[in-house]
Each structure stands twice: as structure tokens, then as C-alpha cells.
Motif scaffolding. Structure first.
Motif, short mmCIF file in Angstrom:
data_model
loop_
_atom_site.label_atom_id
_atom_site.label_comp_id
_atom_site.label_asym_id
_atom_site.label_seq_id
_atom_site.Cartn_x
_atom_site.Cartn_y
_atom_site.Cartn_z
N MET A 184 0.83 -1.18 0.00
CA MET A 184 0.00 0.00 0.00
C MET A 184 0.88 1.24 0.00
SD MET A 184 -2.75 1.24 2.87
CE MET A 184 -4.15 0.39 2.20
N ASP A 185 0.58 2.20 -0.85
CA ASP A 185 1.34 3.45 -0.93
C ASP A 185 1.03 4.35 0.26
OD1 ASP A 185 2.51 2.71 -3.26
OD2 ASP A 185 1.25 3.95 -4.55
N ALA A 214 7.64 5.26 5.06
CA ALA A 214 7.07 6.56 5.43
C ALA A 214 7.59 7.01 6.79
CB ALA A 214 5.55 6.48 5.44
N LEU A 215 7.65 6.10 7.73
CA LEU A 215 8.13 6.44 9.07
C LEU A 215 9.61 6.83 9.05
CD1 LEU A 215 6.29 3.70 11.13
CD2 LEU A 215 5.83 6.16 11.15
N ILE A 216 10.39 6.16 8.23
CA ILE A 216 11.82 6.49 8.11
C ILE A 216 12.00 7.89 7.54
CG2 ILE A 216 13.94 5.91 6.85
CD1 ILE A 216 13.04 2.92 7.16
N LEU A 217 11.27 8.21 6.47
CA LEU A 217 11.37 9.54 5.86
C LEU A 217 10.82 10.61 6.81
CD1 LEU A 217 12.11 11.39 3.54
CD2 LEU A 217 9.91 10.81 2.46
N ASP A 218 9.72 10.32 7.47
CA ASP A 218 9.12 11.24 8.45
C ASP A 218 10.16 11.61 9.51
OD1 ASP A 218 7.70 11.46 11.26
OD2 ASP A 218 6.13 11.93 9.81
N LYS A 219 10.84 10.61 10.05
CA LYS A 219 11.85 10.84 11.08
C LYS A 219 13.02 11.66 10.53
CE LYS A 219 14.57 8.35 14.50
NZ LYS A 219 14.89 7.04 15.08
N LYS A 220 13.44 11.35 9.30
CA LYS A 220 14.54 12.07 8.67
C LYS A 220 14.20 13.56 8.51
CE LYS A 220 17.20 12.16 4.36
NZ LYS A 220 17.38 11.53 3.04
N THR A 222 0.60 9.39 5.83
CA THR A 222 -0.76 8.86 5.73
C THR A 222 -0.91 7.99 4.49
OG1 THR A 222 -3.11 9.47 5.67
CG2 THR A 222 -1.60 10.89 4.46
N ASP A 223 -1.96 7.20 4.47
CA ASP A 223 -2.27 6.44 3.26
C ASP A 223 -3.39 7.11 2.46
OD1 ASP A 223 -4.36 5.89 4.97
OD2 ASP A 223 -4.32 3.74 4.68
N ASN A 224 -3.89 8.27 2.94
CA ASN A 224 -4.93 9.02 2.23
C ASN A 224 -4.73 10.51 2.49
OD1 ASN A 224 -7.28 10.28 1.31
ND2 ASN A 224 -8.56 8.52 1.83
N ILE A 225 -3.93 11.16 1.66
CA ILE A 225 -3.55 12.55 1.88
C ILE A 225 -4.75 13.50 1.82
CG2 ILE A 225 -2.86 12.96 -0.53
CD1 ILE A 225 -1.19 14.43 2.63
N GLU A 226 -5.68 13.27 0.92
CA GLU A 226 -6.82 14.17 0.79
C GLU A 226 -7.65 14.19 2.08
OE1 GLU A 226 -6.25 11.69 -1.50
OE2 GLU A 226 -5.47 12.90 -3.15
N SER A 227 -7.96 13.01 2.58
CA SER A 227 -8.74 12.90 3.82
C SER A 227 -7.98 13.48 5.00
CB SER A 227 -9.06 11.43 4.08
OG SER A 227 -9.66 11.26 5.34
N ARG A 228 -6.69 13.23 5.06
CA ARG A 228 -5.88 13.71 6.18
C ARG A 228 -5.81 15.24 6.19
NH1 ARG A 228 -4.90 12.56 11.20
NH2 ARG A 228 -2.77 12.89 11.83
N LEU A 229 -5.66 15.86 5.04
CA LEU A 229 -5.61 17.31 4.96
C LEU A 229 -6.94 17.93 5.41
CD1 LEU A 229 -4.01 19.83 4.25
CD2 LEU A 229 -4.76 19.57 1.88
N ILE A 230 -8.03 17.32 5.03
CA ILE A 230 -9.36 17.78 5.47
C ILE A 230 -9.45 17.71 6.99
CG2 ILE A 230 -11.82 17.22 5.47
CD1 ILE A 230 -11.41 16.40 2.47
N ARG A 231 -9.00 16.60 7.57
CA ARG A 231 -9.04 16.44 9.03
C ARG A 231 -8.20 17.51 9.73
NH1 ARG A 231 -10.62 12.29 11.79
NH2 ARG A 231 -8.74 12.16 13.06
N ASN A 290 5.62 10.27 -2.13
CA ASN A 290 5.04 8.94 -2.02
C ASN A 290 6.13 7.90 -1.79
OD1 ASN A 290 2.40 9.82 -2.43
ND2 ASN A 290 2.66 9.78 -4.64
N VAL A 291 5.82 6.94 -0.93
CA VAL A 291 6.72 5.82 -0.65
C VAL A 291 5.91 4.54 -0.71
CG1 VAL A 291 8.36 7.17 0.71
CG2 VAL A 291 6.43 6.10 1.85
N LYS A 292 6.61 3.39 -0.72
CA LYS A 292 5.94 2.10 -0.94
C LYS A 292 5.08 1.61 0.22
CE LYS A 292 9.86 0.46 -3.51
NZ LYS A 292 10.89 -0.56 -3.56
#
Length: 82
Positions: free
Chosen positions: A1-2, A59-65, A21-30, A52-54
Motif C-alpha cells: 500500500m502506498d 514513510a516512518l523512516i522519511l518522516d523521522k529524517k 498517511t495512506d490518504n492525503i486528501e482525507s488527512r488534509l481535510i481532518r 510517495n513511498v511504498k
């Protein structure tokens, strides 16, 4: 899942927020409806970076970086943007 790693900017607070997140549109609305406790005070938030990552692990690795480097500096150093 992307998954998407993202950076938001609040002009109201002059702050960045980094998330994934796995759903950027929904997350931005929230975020902009004030449904996320950590970003409620900064609404409205503008999406200034996405990558986007695989999977969630990447995602967690890039987030931390990004958080370690600082969102503003990460964007400036890499000249990324939406």
C-alpha cells in the motif's frame, strides 16, 4: 500500500507539521477541520510538500529524517514542493 509523507505549513502560527498517511486528501481535510489535536491551533494548513513511498515503514523512516533535519530546512535543501 502506498503512503505519503507530507509537510504542512500554518501561516497563522509560522509553523510546519510533518506527517504520513495512506490518504492525503482525507488527512488534509481532518487537519483543516481541527480534528487533529496537534494541528488544531494552526488552521488553515497549506500542503507544501509530498513524497510517495511504498509502505508505512518507509514513510516512518522519511518522516523521522525530515523531523530530524527540520521541515523548512529539508524543503529548502532539496527544493521540494507540491
Amino acid at each position: 500500500m502506498d503512503y505519503t509523507v507530507y509537510i504542512l505549513y500554518s501561516q497563522k502560527r509560522s509553523r510546519y507539521y510533518v506527517g504520513q498517511t495512506d490518504n492525503i486528501e482525507s488527512r488534509l481535510i481532518r487537519h483543516n477541520k481541527g480534528l487533529v489535536a496537534s494541528t488544531k491551533a494552526g488552521t488553515p494548513w497549506n500542503l507544501v510538500f509530498t513524497q510517495n513511498v511504498k509502505n508505512r515503514s518507509e514513510a516512518l523512516i522519511l518522516d523521522k529524517k525530515i523531523k530530524k533535519r527540520g521541515a523548512k530546512r529539508y524543503i529548502e535543501d532539496n527544493q521540494f514542493g507540491v
